[in-house]
Design a protein around this motif. Structure first.
Motif, PDB file in Angstrom:
ATOM      1  N   ASP A  55      37.478  -7.324 -37.469  1.00 23.19           N
ATOM      2  CA  ASP A  55      38.594  -8.182 -37.069  1.00 23.19           C
ATOM      3  C   ASP A  55      38.105  -9.623 -36.973  1.00 23.19           C
ATOM      4  O   ASP A  55      37.220  -9.942 -36.177  1.00 23.19           O
ATOM      5  CB  ASP A  55      39.122  -7.694 -35.712  1.00 23.19           C
ATOM      6  CG  ASP A  55      40.314  -8.503 -35.246  1.00 23.19           C
ATOM      7  OD1 ASP A  55      40.807  -9.326 -36.039  1.00 23.19           O
ATOM      8  OD2 ASP A  55      40.748  -8.296 -34.105  1.00 23.19           O
ATOM      9  N   ALA A  56      38.656 -10.486 -37.835  1.00 21.19           N
ATOM     10  CA  ALA A  56      38.271 -11.904 -37.804  1.00 21.19           C
ATOM     11  C   ALA A  56      39.506 -12.782 -37.721  1.00 21.19           C
ATOM     12  O   ALA A  56      39.653 -13.766 -38.443  1.00 21.19           O
ATOM     13  CB  ALA A  56      37.441 -12.251 -39.045  1.00 21.19           C
ATOM     14  N   GLY A  57      40.440 -12.409 -36.846  1.00 20.25           N
ATOM     15  CA  GLY A  57      41.625 -13.221 -36.640  1.00 20.25           C
ATOM     16  C   GLY A  57      42.632 -13.053 -37.758  1.00 20.25           C
ATOM     17  O   GLY A  57      43.282 -12.007 -37.881  1.00 20.25           O
ATOM     18  N   ASN A  58      42.739 -14.074 -38.631  1.00 19.61           N
ATOM     19  CA  ASN A  58      43.744 -14.020 -39.691  1.00 19.61           C
ATOM     20  C   ASN A  58      43.247 -13.321 -40.956  1.00 19.61           C
ATOM     21  O   ASN A  58      43.972 -13.241 -41.941  1.00 19.61           O
ATOM     22  CB  ASN A  58      44.218 -15.441 -40.044  1.00 19.61           C
ATOM     23  CG  ASN A  58      43.089 -16.291 -40.568  1.00 19.61           C
ATOM     24  OD1 ASN A  58      41.916 -15.989 -40.316  1.00 19.61           O
ATOM     25  ND2 ASN A  58      43.429 -17.352 -41.290  1.00 19.61           N
ATOM     26  N   ILE A  59      42.026 -12.838 -40.923  1.00 21.16           N
ATOM     27  CA  ILE A  59      41.509 -12.080 -42.067  1.00 21.16           C
ATOM     28  C   ILE A  59      40.783 -10.836 -41.553  1.00 21.16           C
ATOM     29  O   ILE A  59      40.456 -10.743 -40.364  1.00 21.16           O
ATOM     30  CB  ILE A  59      40.537 -12.897 -42.947  1.00 21.16           C
ATOM     31  CG1 ILE A  59      39.292 -13.284 -42.147  1.00 21.16           C
ATOM     32  CG2 ILE A  59      41.222 -14.103 -43.572  1.00 21.16           C
ATOM     33  CD1 ILE A  59      38.182 -13.890 -43.004  1.00 21.16           C
ATOM     34  N   LEU A  60      40.570  -9.899 -42.460  1.00 20.04           N
ATOM     35  CA  LEU A  60      39.780  -8.707 -42.164  1.00 20.04           C
ATOM     36  C   LEU A  60      38.559  -8.741 -43.070  1.00 20.04           C
ATOM     37  O   LEU A  60      38.679  -8.601 -44.288  1.00 20.04           O
ATOM     38  CB  LEU A  60      40.602  -7.443 -42.424  1.00 20.04           C
ATOM     39  CG  LEU A  60      39.919  -6.107 -42.113  1.00 20.04           C
ATOM     40  CD1 LEU A  60      39.732  -5.949 -40.606  1.00 20.04           C
ATOM     41  CD2 LEU A  60      40.741  -4.942 -42.675  1.00 20.04           C
TER      42      LEU A  60
END
Length: 603
Positions: A55-60
Motif C-alpha cells: 500500500d503506497a497511497g494512490n498506487i499499489l
C-alpha cells in the motif's frame, strides 16, 4: 485509506527495510504457511517468484519475492520484544524486489513496469487477488482486440496470459527448449491461433521432421509441400481447392530447380575459397546463360556458328584458343541459350576459368597449377551432381526457360519465392499457411539448402521493397541446423538469415526461431529477437547464450528455466509487462511430436 480498498485484503506483513531496490518485510505471526486468504480465495505469497503488493497511497507497488528467512529473536521487531519468553517462533522475513506499480485509470487499473517506485517504511504488504494479477499480466487495453491466449500463469493457474500479435511478431520471436519439453506444441498453438484469428495471414513453416501437417487439419488455405520426388508407386491426391478444409492427405512433391537457388545461394552452397575459387565461380555463374548443352557436351557458340567445347579437366585439346573464347564469353559476345544447361556444366566453366593461362609465344594454355586451385570446387560440383540424395530434392537437369537481359538468376529465384514464401502485395496468393516438409532432406545437405532457400527469399524480398512486401511469418524449426555456418567459425560473407534478422522487419518479415541449442545459433539472430519463450534448458552453454542475448530477465529467471516441467515456459520481452512463467495450452490438434511409450510398444 488507499484508493485500492486494501481493507478487504488481510495484510501479511509490513515493510521494515529498504536497501536500494530490495524491500525487507516482516511477516505477521498469524501467517505460518505459504498461502494467504482473502475475500476472493487464497494466494501464494512467500514462495520465491510470488508477487505481493504494498500500500503506497494512490498506487499499489508490486514486488517479486526472492528470499525468505528466520530472524533471530534478539534482532526481531516484535510486539513482545524485551520479554524473557524464548519459546516463541522466531520471526520470519521475506525479501522482495519492486517490479512496477498499479494505479487507477478511468476504466479500472493499469500496471506500469517501473522498478523505482518503492513503498514507505511500515507499509502493509498484501496478497494479490486475481483481478490485480490479471491487471499485471495483461496487455494494454488498446491491444486486447489483437490478443491471442497462450496459456495460464503457472503459479495460480487462474490468470490467462495474453499477447498482442503485433508486439509478439513484429520484431522476431525466439522459442528455446530441450527436446521433448513442448517447443513444437507451442509453435503449433501460436501459428494456428494466428491463422484462425486473421484470415489473410501468411505463415511459412520450415518443417524439418515432417510433424506440423496434423496441427492444421480443418483450416482452409493450407499448402503442404514435401521437398523431393514422389516415391515409386505412391499415390498423391489432387491439390486442395481454395477454401476447402485441410487434411493430411493433401500434399504435393516438389524439387527445387538448381537455378532457383540463385547467384548468391549457389555460392553459399558450393563454399568456394575466396582467393582462387570464388572468382572462377563468379565468372561461371555469370556466363551460364551463354553455355550450351547437347549430347553430353558443354560448349560455347559464336555468331558465325563456330563451336568451342569446355572440359572439366586439364586436357590440351584446343587450348590455344581458350583465352579468346573466355574473353568473348565474359564480354557477352557469344550466342546465348534459351534453356538452362545442367548443373554439372558449372564444373566445366569453373575448370576453364580457373586454369586458363597465357602462352609466351601468344595464344593460351590450360595451366596445371591453376587447375589444382579450382579442382576441389570442381569435385564438389561433380559429387553433388551424382549424389542421389541431393538429386532427389534439387532438380539438376536444367531445361527450364532461361530469361534474357542478364536477369536469368533473378527470374528463376522470383518464381520459387512466389511458390515457397508467397507472392508480393497485391497479387493473389491462394494460401495462408505453407508447410515446407523437409523430412526427405539429408542431414548433411540441410544447412546448405535451407541457407540457400533463405538467401533466395532475402534477395527477392529486398528487391520487392517495403511497398510490395506482404507481412509474412517464417517459423524456422530446429534452427540450429542452418542459422549458422556449419563449416567455418569465421565467415566473411554476409549471411542472408542475419540480414533477415537485422532488416527483415522493415520488409514485413518476422522470424519465429525455434531451437533446442541456442548456443549453436547465430548470436546476431538471437540478439535481434525481442520476445522470448524459454522452455526447459539445462546445458550451461545454452543458458549462457540466453543470458548474453536477452535484454530483460534476471538470474532468478534463468535458474527457473533449468527446472521447468514439460509444457511450462518463461516468457519475456516487448509483448509482456514483466517476465512471466506460463503453462502453455495444449495445441488441438497438435503436431506429431509425442514421446514413444516404450512399455506399450514393447509388449
Amino acid at each position: 485509506m488507499s484508493h485500492f480498498k486494501l481493507s478487504e485484503l488481510s495484510a501479511i506483513g509490513y515493510v521494515v527495510g529498504l536497501e536500494g531496490e530490495k524491500i525487507r518485510v516482516n511477516l505477521h505471526e498469524g501467517l505460518q504457511g505459504r498461502l494467504a486468504s482473502h475475500r476472493e480465495g487464497v494466494s501464494s505469497v512467500t514462495q520465491p517468484g510470488d508477487l505481493i503488493g504494498f500500500d503506497a497511497g494512490n498506487i499499489l507497488v508490486i514486488a517479486r519475492v526472492t528470499d525468505m528467512a528466520f530472524v533471530e529473536a534478539d534482532k526481531a521487531h516484535k510486539a513482545n520484544v524485551g520479554t524473557s519468553d524464548l519459546t516463541d517462533m522466531p520471526l520470519r522475513q521475506i525479501i522482495a524486489y519492486a517490479i512496477g506499480f498499479v494505479r487507477r485509470d478511468s476504466d479500472g487499473y493499469i500496471f506500469i513496469s517501473e522498478d523505482w517506485r518503492l513503498p514507505a517504511l511500515g507499509s502493509s504488504a498484501v496478497p494479490l487477488t486475481s483481478d490485480f494479477l490479471n491487471t499485471i499480466y495483461s496487455i494494454d487495453k488498446d491491444d486486447l482486440e489483437n490478443a491471442i491466449e497462450l496459456g495460464l500463469d503457472s503459479r495460480t493457474k487462474s490468470v490467462k496470459i495474453l499477447a498482442s500479435v503485433d508486439k509478439l511478431l513484429t520484431r522476431h520471436l525466439a522459442v528455446l527448449g530441450s527436446t521433448g519439453y513442448g517447443k513444437s506444441n507451442f509453435n503449433a498453438l501460436l501459428t494456428r491461433k494466428v491463422v484462425e484469428k486473421y484470415p489473410n495471414s501468411r505463415v511459412v513453416i520450415f518443417d524439418i521432421n515432417g510433424e506440423y501437417a496434423q496441427a492444421f487439419v480443418g483450416l482452409p488455405n493450407v499448402k503442404h509441400t514435401i521437398l523431393g520426388e514422389k516415391g515409386e508407386g505412391e499415390h498423391v491426391k489432387d491439390p486442395q481447392k481454395q477454401g476447402e478444409p485441410f487434411s493430411e492427405e493433401y500434399f504435393c512433391y516438389k524439387k527445387i530447380p538448381y537455378q532457383a537457388l540463385g547467384f548468391a545461394g549457389l555460392i553459399k552452397l558450393l563454399r568456394p575459397s575466396d582467393k582462387t575459387q570464388l572468382p572462377a565461380l563468379r565468372n561461371a555463374l555469370s556466363a551460364i546463360n551463354r553455355t550450351h548443352f547437347r549430347r553430353g557436351n558443354i560448349y560455347l557458340q559464336n555468331n558465325e556458328g563456330g563451336i568451342f567445347n569446355l572440359y572439366d579437366d586439364c586436357r590440351d585439346t584446343d587450348q590455344n584458343k581458350l583465352a579468346e573464347w573466355l574473353m568473348l564469353l565474359r564480354r557477352r559476345r557469344l550466342v546465348r541459350t534459351n534453356v538452362w544447361p545442367p548443373f554439372n556444366s558449372l564444373a566445366n566453366l569453373v575448370a576453364e576459368f580457373g586454369c586458363v593461362a597465357a602462352e609466351r609465344q601468344g595464344g593460351s594454355k590450360r595451366d596445371a597449377f591453376g587447375f589444382s586451385n579450382v579442382l576441389p570446387l570442381v569435385k564438389i560440383i561433380q559429387q553433388l551432381s551424382e549424389d542421389m540424395r541431393f538429386k532427389s530434392v534439387v532438380d539438376l537437369d536444367g531445361g527450364g526457360e532461361l530469361a534474357d537481359g542478364g536477369i536469368h538468376w533473378g527470374k528463376a529465384m522470383r518464381d520459387e519465392v512466389d511458390y515457397f514464401f508467397g507472392k508480393e502485395k497485391g497479387e493473389g496468393n491462394g494460401w495462408n499457411v505453407h508447410i515446407v516438409n523437409m523430412k526427405n532432406l539429408a542431414q548433411d545437405h540441410a544447412p546448405m539448402l535451407l541457407s540457400a532457400l533463405l538467401e533466395m527469399f532475402a534477395e527477392i524480398l529486398f528487391i520487392r521493397g517495403q511497398d510490395k512486401s506482404y507481412p509474412t511469418v517464417l517459423l524456422l524449426e530446429e534452427a540450429h541446423h542452418y542459422l549458422r555456418d556449419p563449416y567455418a567459425e569465421v565467415d566473411s560473407q554476409i549471411k542472408a538469415y542475419e540480414r533477415l534478422a537485422k532488416e527483415g522487419r522493415k520488409f514485413k518479415c518476422s522470424l519465429i526461431v525455434s531451437t533446442q541449442r541456442p548456443s549453436e545459433l547465430s548470436s546476431t539472430v538471437l540478439a535481434m529477437c525481442s520476445n522470448w519463450f524459454s522452455l526447459r534448458l539445462t546445458n550451461e552453454r545454452d543458458l549462457q547464450a540466453l543470458r548474453y542475448a536477452m535484454e530483460s530477465g534476471n538470474e532468478q529467471m534463468l535458474r527457473q528455466i533449468s527446472g521447468l516441467p514439460r509444457g511450462d515456459a518463461v516468457a519475456f520481452g516487448s509483448a509482456f509487462n514483466l517476465p512471466v512463467r506460463i503453462s502453455i495450452h495444449q495445441a488441438v490438434p497438435g503436431p506429431k511430436s509425442s514421446d514413444a511409450i516404450y512399455s506399450e510398444e514393447w509388449k
